[in-house]
Design a protein around this motif. Structure first.
Motif, short mmCIF file in Angstrom:
data_model
loop_
_atom_site.label_atom_id
_atom_site.label_comp_id
_atom_site.label_asym_id
_atom_site.label_seq_id
_atom_site.Cartn_x
_atom_site.Cartn_y
_atom_site.Cartn_z
N GLY A 61 10.53 25.12 6.15
CA GLY A 61 9.66 25.99 5.18
C GLY A 61 9.54 25.56 4.01
O GLY A 61 9.83 24.07 3.81
N SER A 62 9.12 26.25 3.43
CA SER A 62 8.83 26.43 1.95
C SER A 62 9.25 25.52 0.63
O SER A 62 9.52 25.12 -0.09
CB SER A 62 7.48 27.19 1.21
OG SER A 62 8.63 28.50 1.19
N CYS A 63 11.08 25.86 0.94
CA CYS A 63 11.90 25.93 0.33
C CYS A 63 11.88 24.11 0.29
O CYS A 63 12.59 22.90 -0.35
CB CYS A 63 13.05 25.67 0.19
SG CYS A 63 13.54 25.87 1.76
N SER A 72 9.60 32.75 -2.41
CA SER A 72 9.62 31.67 -1.18
C SER A 72 10.53 32.05 -0.98
O SER A 72 11.97 31.75 -1.96
CB SER A 72 9.02 30.59 -1.30
OG SER A 72 7.66 30.82 -0.75
N ASP A 73 11.19 32.31 0.22
CA ASP A 73 12.46 32.72 0.69
C ASP A 73 13.56 31.38 1.32
O ASP A 73 12.53 30.77 0.68
CB ASP A 73 12.93 33.76 1.64
CG ASP A 73 11.53 33.11 2.82
OD1 ASP A 73 11.53 31.88 3.46
OD2 ASP A 73 11.82 33.20 3.94
N VAL A 74 14.13 31.20 1.50
CA VAL A 74 14.82 30.03 1.74
C VAL A 74 15.07 30.09 3.06
O VAL A 74 16.02 30.91 3.95
CB VAL A 74 16.35 29.43 0.79
CG1 VAL A 74 16.99 28.69 2.08
CG2 VAL A 74 16.51 29.45 -0.05
N ASP A 75 14.62 28.65 4.12
CA ASP A 75 14.38 28.72 5.64
C ASP A 75 15.55 27.45 5.95
O ASP A 75 15.32 26.47 5.02
CB ASP A 75 13.23 28.33 6.15
CG ASP A 75 12.20 29.41 5.34
OD1 ASP A 75 13.10 30.98 6.47
OD2 ASP A 75 11.74 28.99 4.54
N VAL A 76 16.36 27.85 6.46
CA VAL A 76 17.47 26.78 7.25
C VAL A 76 17.52 26.75 8.25
O VAL A 76 17.54 27.48 9.25
CB VAL A 76 18.99 27.26 6.68
CG1 VAL A 76 20.13 26.27 7.08
CG2 VAL A 76 19.34 27.20 4.91
MG MG Z 1 9.65 30.51 4.30
#
Ligand code: MG
Ligand code: ATP
Length: 340
Positions: A61-63, A72-76
């Motif tokens: 994702g965007s990170c 933006s959030d953190v997608d892991v």
């Molecule tokens: Mg995201």
């Protein structure tokens, strides 16, 4: 109603380039935001590796795709070798338990979603984080987006501004039937692949130098993008011209009845050949955006009869503002007010 076909682009459109560029600069995540993200990722890694020493942690994702902003959030994604009988839901519940023990805040396992996740919301840093398990398609499409972003900076400029517009106008909410950030970035890539002269190539149509096999599907494309720095030299369009043309395309030129946009093909393809002409279950195919690797997946599937109208009205509104408004950067990003 009557649609305005083939409007001449206003002669002074380029006057808005400096304003748009400074907006783009201001949307880039701060060093502070990036440091907080790194810290969260580090404590997650520690926590997970105690319980699952062989697990690998991938950012997606965007990170990791370079399209992230300060909100933006953190997608892991956790890559874990699971015994065949252990299902993802059980694994996520165990993961949620582990994270709660390690003092992460607001840990919630959402096991019924299309992509099941564990959600963490950390009130301290203001960050939220989605963790999925073994979703390597997301890892592959994250790398694809990141590689496209390195070819020409106008992709990042356009996508940041479009994402910002979509958030403020309330059309970036999949749970309400509008499009994901990921869908908007694909729309930007596809649009730049189709400029004359082209601003982006079609990496999946070139000799593959990168391959990841996910559930038997080959995700392959040319990833030596440093060799493509001169690809776009011929096209000199500015961000203001491109933003104008992007909204005009989606407002007045896209053939919603027949066409699917496809980053994989670098062009539009027909709904007919994908069998996306009729509604199956909840997939209405009212605006069709093909996922580059999961090609049976239409990112427009969330859009329904009512939200397609909202989306098209927003595209037309944006196009009209960019064509006629004296100060388009104000009106374009005016927050949509749900109350009125
Ligand atoms: Mg995201
Ligand atoms: P934001 O800055 O808004 O968080 P984002 O790039 O992280 O933007 P999301 O829509 O949150 O975008 O999606 C995160 C990632 O999840 C995408 O980059 C993509 O890898 C994957 N993804 C999201 N939606 C889908 C989808 N419908 N199908 C396949 N993959 C998806």
């Amino acid at each position: 109603g009557t649609r305005r076909w083939r409007v001449e682009r206003r002669h002074d459109i380029d006057a808005f380039t400096p304003g748009l560029l400074s907006l783009y600069e201001s949307l880039n995540p701060s060093e502070e935001h990036k440091a907080k993200q790194r810290q969260l990722i580090e404590s997650l890694t520690n926590s997970v590796s105690k319980e699952w020493p062989n697990a690998q942690l991938h950012l997606y994702g965007s990170c990791a795709n370079s399209f992230g902003n300060s909100h933006s959030d953190v997608d892991v994604c956790l890559q874990i070798d699971t015994a065949a009988e252990e299902n993802i839901a059980e694994l996520l519940l165990a993961l949620a338990e582990t994270l709660r023990k390690d003092d992460f805040d607001n840990v919630e396992a959402i096991t019924s979603a299309r992509v099941p996740i564990v959600k963490i919301a950390d009130p301290g840093s203001g960050l939220s984080c989605d963790i999925c398990v073994n979703n390597l398609f997301a890892v592959a499409n994250t790398k694809l987006l990141k590689d496209y972003a390195q070819i020409d900076e106008r992709l990042l400029q356009l996508a940041f501004i479009v994402k910002h517009w979509a958030k403020l106008r309330g059309v970036n909410e999949t749970y309400r039937g509008t499009l994901s950030s990921y869908a908007y970035v694909l729309m930007c890539i596809s649009f730049l692949q189709q400029r004359e002269p082209k601003i982006l190539p079609c990496l999946q149509a070139m000799e593959p130098t990168y391959t990841l096999v996910v559930d038997g599907t080959e995700c392959a494309y040319f990833d030596q993008v440093d060799q493509l720095k001169d690809f776009c030299a011929e096209n000199k369009e500015s961000i203001a011209e491109l933003l104008w043309a992007f909204f005009h395309y989606w407002a007045f030129h896209h053939d919603y009845r027949n066409d699917v946009i496809s980053v994989r093909m670098g062009n539009t393809i027909s709904k007919q050949e994908k069998n996306w002409t009729t509604r199956v279950g909840n997939d209405r195919h009212l605006i069709c955006i093909e996922d580059p690797f999961e090609t049976s997946h239409d990112l427009g599937r969330v859009v329904d009869r009512q939200t397609i109208r909202v989306l098209r009205e927003e595209f037309e509104r944006a196009a009209t503002i960019l064509q006629y408004d004296d100060d388009p950067c104000v009106a374009l990003f005016e927050p949509y007010d749900y109350e009125s």
